[in-house]
Design a protein around this motif. Structure first.
Motif, PDB file in Angstrom:
ATOM      1  N   GLY A 239       3.716  -0.270  -1.780  1.00  0.00           N
ATOM      2  CA  GLY A 239       2.948  -1.320  -1.132  1.00  0.00           C
ATOM      3  C   GLY A 239       3.865  -0.954  -0.183  1.00  0.00           C
ATOM      4  O   GLY A 239       4.331   0.414   0.768  1.00  0.00           O
ATOM      5  N   ASN A 240       4.380  -2.246   1.027  1.00  0.00           N
ATOM      6  CA  ASN A 240       4.354  -1.747   2.608  1.00  0.00           C
ATOM      7  C   ASN A 240       6.548  -2.280   2.518  1.00  0.00           C
ATOM      8  O   ASN A 240       6.321  -2.952   1.443  1.00  0.00           O
ATOM      9  CB  ASN A 240       3.794  -2.462   3.266  1.00  0.00           C
ATOM     10  N   LEU A 241       6.783  -1.341   3.363  1.00  0.00           N
ATOM     11  CA  LEU A 241       8.205  -1.020   3.570  1.00  0.00           C
ATOM     12  C   LEU A 241       8.586  -1.744   4.369  1.00  0.00           C
ATOM     13  O   LEU A 241       8.707  -1.438   5.771  1.00  0.00           O
ATOM     14  CB  LEU A 241       9.093   0.103   2.950  1.00  0.00           C
ATOM     15  N   GLU A 242      10.373  -2.187   4.201  1.00  0.00           N
ATOM     16  CA  GLU A 242      10.609  -3.219   5.783  1.00  0.00           C
ATOM     17  C   GLU A 242      12.152  -3.044   5.050  1.00  0.00           C
ATOM     18  O   GLU A 242      12.050  -3.349   3.884  1.00  0.00           O
ATOM     19  CB  GLU A 242      10.346  -4.290   5.937  1.00  0.00           C
ATOM     20  N   ARG A 243      12.924  -3.267   6.154  1.00  0.00           N
ATOM     21  CA  ARG A 243      14.004  -4.212   5.958  1.00  0.00           C
ATOM     22  C   ARG A 243      14.075  -4.815   6.460  1.00  0.00           C
ATOM     23  O   ARG A 243      14.366  -4.977   7.893  1.00  0.00           O
ATOM     24  CB  ARG A 243      15.124  -2.302   6.543  1.00  0.00           C
ATOM     25  N   VAL A 244      15.482  -5.926   5.653  1.00  0.00           N
ATOM     26  CA  VAL A 244      15.301  -7.485   6.288  1.00  0.00           C
ATOM     27  C   VAL A 244      17.121  -7.089   5.964  1.00  0.00           C
ATOM     28  O   VAL A 244      17.191  -7.323   4.663  1.00  0.00           O
ATOM     29  CB  VAL A 244      14.463  -8.359   5.833  1.00  0.00           C
ATOM     30  N   GLY A 245      18.014  -7.566   6.949  1.00  0.00           N
ATOM     31  CA  GLY A 245      19.225  -7.383   7.004  1.00  0.00           C
ATOM     32  C   GLY A 245      19.728  -6.143   6.151  1.00  0.00           C
ATOM     33  O   GLY A 245      19.230  -4.847   6.461  1.00  0.00           O
ATOM     34  N   ASP A 246      20.224  -6.874   5.419  1.00  0.00           N
ATOM     35  CA  ASP A 246      21.076  -5.651   4.442  1.00  0.00           C
ATOM     36  C   ASP A 246      19.874  -4.958   3.412  1.00  0.00           C
ATOM     37  O   ASP A 246      20.071  -3.079   2.099  1.00  0.00           O
ATOM     38  CB  ASP A 246      21.995  -5.733   3.446  1.00  0.00           C
ATOM     39  N   TRP A 247      18.910  -5.600   3.087  1.00  0.00           N
ATOM     40  CA  TRP A 247      17.689  -4.938   1.900  1.00  0.00           C
ATOM     41  C   TRP A 247      16.318  -4.457   2.290  1.00  0.00           C
ATOM     42  O   TRP A 247      16.077  -4.857   3.563  1.00  0.00           O
ATOM     43  CB  TRP A 247      17.948  -6.221   0.836  1.00  0.00           C
ATOM     44  N   LEU A 248      16.355  -3.001   1.025  1.00  0.00           N
ATOM     45  CA  LEU A 248      14.429  -3.349   1.621  1.00  0.00           C
ATOM     46  C   LEU A 248      14.276  -3.700   0.932  1.00  0.00           C
ATOM     47  O   LEU A 248      14.681  -4.233  -0.227  1.00  0.00           O
ATOM     48  CB  LEU A 248      14.880  -1.287   1.268  1.00  0.00           C
ATOM     49  N   VAL A 249      12.818  -3.841   1.745  1.00  0.00           N
ATOM     50  CA  VAL A 249      12.229  -4.897   0.505  1.00  0.00           C
ATOM     51  C   VAL A 249      10.657  -4.003   0.342  1.00  0.00           C
ATOM     52  O   VAL A 249      10.546  -3.770   1.362  1.00  0.00           O
ATOM     53  CB  VAL A 249      11.530  -6.075   1.491  1.00  0.00           C
ATOM     54  N   ILE A 250       9.893  -4.169  -0.371  1.00  0.00           N
ATOM     55  CA  ILE A 250       8.960  -3.660  -0.441  1.00  0.00           C
ATOM     56  C   ILE A 250       7.795  -4.549  -1.487  1.00  0.00           C
ATOM     57  O   ILE A 250       7.698  -5.282  -2.106  1.00  0.00           O
ATOM     58  CB  ILE A 250       8.732  -2.279  -1.760  1.00  0.00           C
ATOM     59  N   LYS A 251       7.435  -4.894  -0.435  1.00  0.00           N
ATOM     60  CA  LYS A 251       5.702  -5.847  -0.788  1.00  0.00           C
ATOM     61  C   LYS A 251       4.002  -5.179  -0.733  1.00  0.00           C
ATOM     62  O   LYS A 251       3.939  -4.017  -0.602  1.00  0.00           O
ATOM     63  CB  LYS A 251       5.253  -6.339   0.849  1.00  0.00           C
ATOM     64  N   THR A 252       3.674  -5.426  -2.185  1.00  0.00           N
ATOM     65  CA  THR A 252       2.969  -5.457  -2.974  1.00  0.00           C
ATOM     66  C   THR A 252       2.601  -6.084  -3.910  1.00  0.00           C
ATOM     67  O   THR A 252       2.315  -7.508  -3.739  1.00  0.00           O
ATOM     68  CB  THR A 252       3.817  -4.019  -4.373  1.00  0.00           C
ATOM     69  N   ASN A 253       1.948  -6.083  -4.818  1.00  0.00           N
ATOM     70  CA  ASN A 253       1.072  -6.355  -5.586  1.00  0.00           C
ATOM     71  C   ASN A 253       0.984  -5.401  -6.707  1.00  0.00           C
ATOM     72  O   ASN A 253       0.713  -4.965  -6.600  1.00  0.00           O
ATOM     73  CB  ASN A 253      -0.469  -7.020  -5.219  1.00  0.00           C
ATOM     74  N   ILE A 254      -0.035  -6.608  -7.892  1.00  0.00           N
ATOM     75  CA  ILE A 254      -0.267  -5.941  -9.022  1.00  0.00           C
ATOM     76  C   ILE A 254      -1.082  -5.030 -10.481  1.00  0.00           C
ATOM     77  O   ILE A 254      -1.001  -4.003 -10.239  1.00  0.00           O
ATOM     78  CB  ILE A 254      -0.693  -6.898  -9.875  1.00  0.00           C
ATOM     79  N   THR A 255      -1.805  -5.377  -8.171  1.00  0.00           N
ATOM     80  CA  THR A 255      -2.930  -3.714  -8.792  1.00  0.00           C
ATOM     81  C   THR A 255      -2.076  -2.500  -7.987  1.00  0.00           C
ATOM     82  O   THR A 255      -2.725  -1.284  -8.174  1.00  0.00           O
ATOM     83  CB  THR A 255      -3.549  -4.021  -7.570  1.00  0.00           C
ATOM     84  N   LYS A 256      -0.781  -3.040  -7.529  1.00  0.00           N
ATOM     85  CA  LYS A 256      -0.176  -1.185  -6.880  1.00  0.00           C
ATOM     86  C   LYS A 256       0.770  -0.816  -7.539  1.00  0.00           C
ATOM     87  O   LYS A 256       1.529  -0.173  -7.376  1.00  0.00           O
ATOM     88  CB  LYS A 256      -0.275  -1.662  -5.849  1.00  0.00           C
ATOM     89  N   LEU A 257       0.950  -1.174  -9.035  1.00  0.00           N
ATOM     90  CA  LEU A 257       1.619  -1.473 -10.034  1.00  0.00           C
ATOM     91  C   LEU A 257       1.309  -0.265 -11.106  1.00  0.00           C
ATOM     92  O   LEU A 257       0.434  -0.548 -11.542  1.00  0.00           O
ATOM     93  CB  LEU A 257       2.428  -1.830 -10.468  1.00  0.00           C
ATOM     94  N   LYS A 258       1.812   1.133 -11.516  1.00  0.00           N
ATOM     95  CA  LYS A 258       1.559   1.720 -12.369  1.00  0.00           C
ATOM     96  C   LYS A 258       2.853   2.270 -13.075  1.00  0.00           C
ATOM     97  O   LYS A 258       4.163   2.538 -13.293  1.00  0.00           O
ATOM     98  CB  LYS A 258       0.649   2.958 -12.114  1.00  0.00           C
ATOM     99  N   SER A 259       2.535   1.873 -14.588  1.00  0.00           N
ATOM    100  CA  SER A 259       3.354   2.636 -15.735  1.00  0.00           C
ATOM    101  C   SER A 259       3.701   3.936 -15.232  1.00  0.00           C
ATOM    102  O   SER A 259       2.479   4.609 -15.667  1.00  0.00           O
ATOM    103  CB  SER A 259       4.033   2.213 -16.935  1.00  0.00           C
ATOM    104  N   LEU A 260       4.395   4.974 -15.790  1.00  0.00           N
ATOM    105  CA  LEU A 260       4.544   6.292 -15.543  1.00  0.00           C
ATOM    106  C   LEU A 260       5.219   6.856 -17.041  1.00  0.00           C
ATOM    107  O   LEU A 260       5.405   5.659 -18.014  1.00  0.00           O
ATOM    108  CB  LEU A 260       5.745   6.704 -14.533  1.00  0.00           C
TER     109      LEU A 260
END
Length: 260
Positions: A239-260
């Motif tokens: 996903g796309n990563l950004e920092r908003v205030g103190d928190w890191l935020v990753i913006k993604t969707n279900i197609t970009k998730l995978k079990s390991l």
């Protein structure tokens, strides 16, 4: 060579009052062995070091916070301290619910609140540099709105990343439950995230240090029930990563998730 049973071998018959001495000895050893196993296992579970021992939930202790309320990516209160430092406190609802429902109620009564200075009452939750706050709507003067803030919120965009970690329920992990992660906590985490508590990706480095990422959908709508299958398991997220205030935020969707 196959052993031939003789008349001297002991054999227990159910209607006998007592089993033969040899059979009794074997049964006693098995019982005591099982008891010792469960006793030692219990002691290991209780006494083993728990990395979340310092996680704190101030249940029963009401705190009033003042700061700037932001609604996105998730409801957060920016609290500024006299020495110039600041902290983004993630807001939560009571029990297994997020804060969005409460904000919707407040907006219906107070109008726009995003970007306004406010005071709120609730319980602090904190661990590992992160602070969360359970809002308590039943408290007197639970919410007070002041003026629109002139503070410019810090935001940095880093671009596309690939991360491996575990999706956790932050309310339990940072203080309410011990432990608040892993398979043993999966059912609780599933209910919390279903209730609107923001999902967080916990990434552990090779040296054991942890980093936390708020997970936000990169298009309108909710993740859906299929997202719940990834909770409390090793996963890969792109996903796309950004920092908003103190928190890191990753913006993604279900197609970009995978079990390991």
């Amino acid at each position: 060579m196959k052993r031939i049973r003789t008349m001297k071998d002991e054999f227990y018959i159910g209607y006998m009052d007592k089993p033969p001495r040899g059979v009794m000895g074997t049964v006693k050893k098995a019982v005591f062995g099982a008891l010792a196993f469960f006793l030692i296992s219990g002691l290991v579970f209780v006494l083993a070091p728990n990395k979340s021992d310092n996680a704190t939930f101030e249940l029963g202790e009401v705190t009033k916070l003042r700061g700037v309320l932001y609604a996105k990516p998730y409801p957060t209160l920016l609290v500024e301290f006299p020495d110039g430092a600041s902290k983004d406190v993630l807001l939560l609802g009571y029990g297994k619910f997020g804060a969005q429902r409460i904000l919707d109620v407040i907006k219906g009564e107070e109008g726009q609140v995003d970007g306004f200075e406010v005071s709120v009452s609730g319980n602090l939750i904190y661990y590992d540099g992160k602070t969360l706050f359970q809002l308590l709507m039943d408290e007197p003067d639970f919410f007070k709105k002041s003026v629109r803030s002139q503070t410019i919120r810090k935001r940095e965009i880093y671009g596309e990343v690939r991360l491996e970690g575990e999706i956790i329920d932050p309310k339990c992990y940072f203080g309410v439950m011990k432990p608040g992660y892993g398979k043993i906590h999966r059912s609780c985490a599933t209910r919390c995230l279903s209730g609107g508590i923001p999902p967080v990706l916990m990434v552990t480095s090779s040296t054991g240090e942890k980093e936390y990422y708020l997970i936000k959908k990169d298009n309108p709508g909710e993740f859906g029930e299929s997202f719940l299958d990834f909770i409390a398991k090793p996963v890969e997220i792109r996903g796309n990563l950004e920092r908003v205030g103190d928190w890191l935020v990753i913006k993604t969707n279900i197609t970009k998730l995978k079990s390991l």
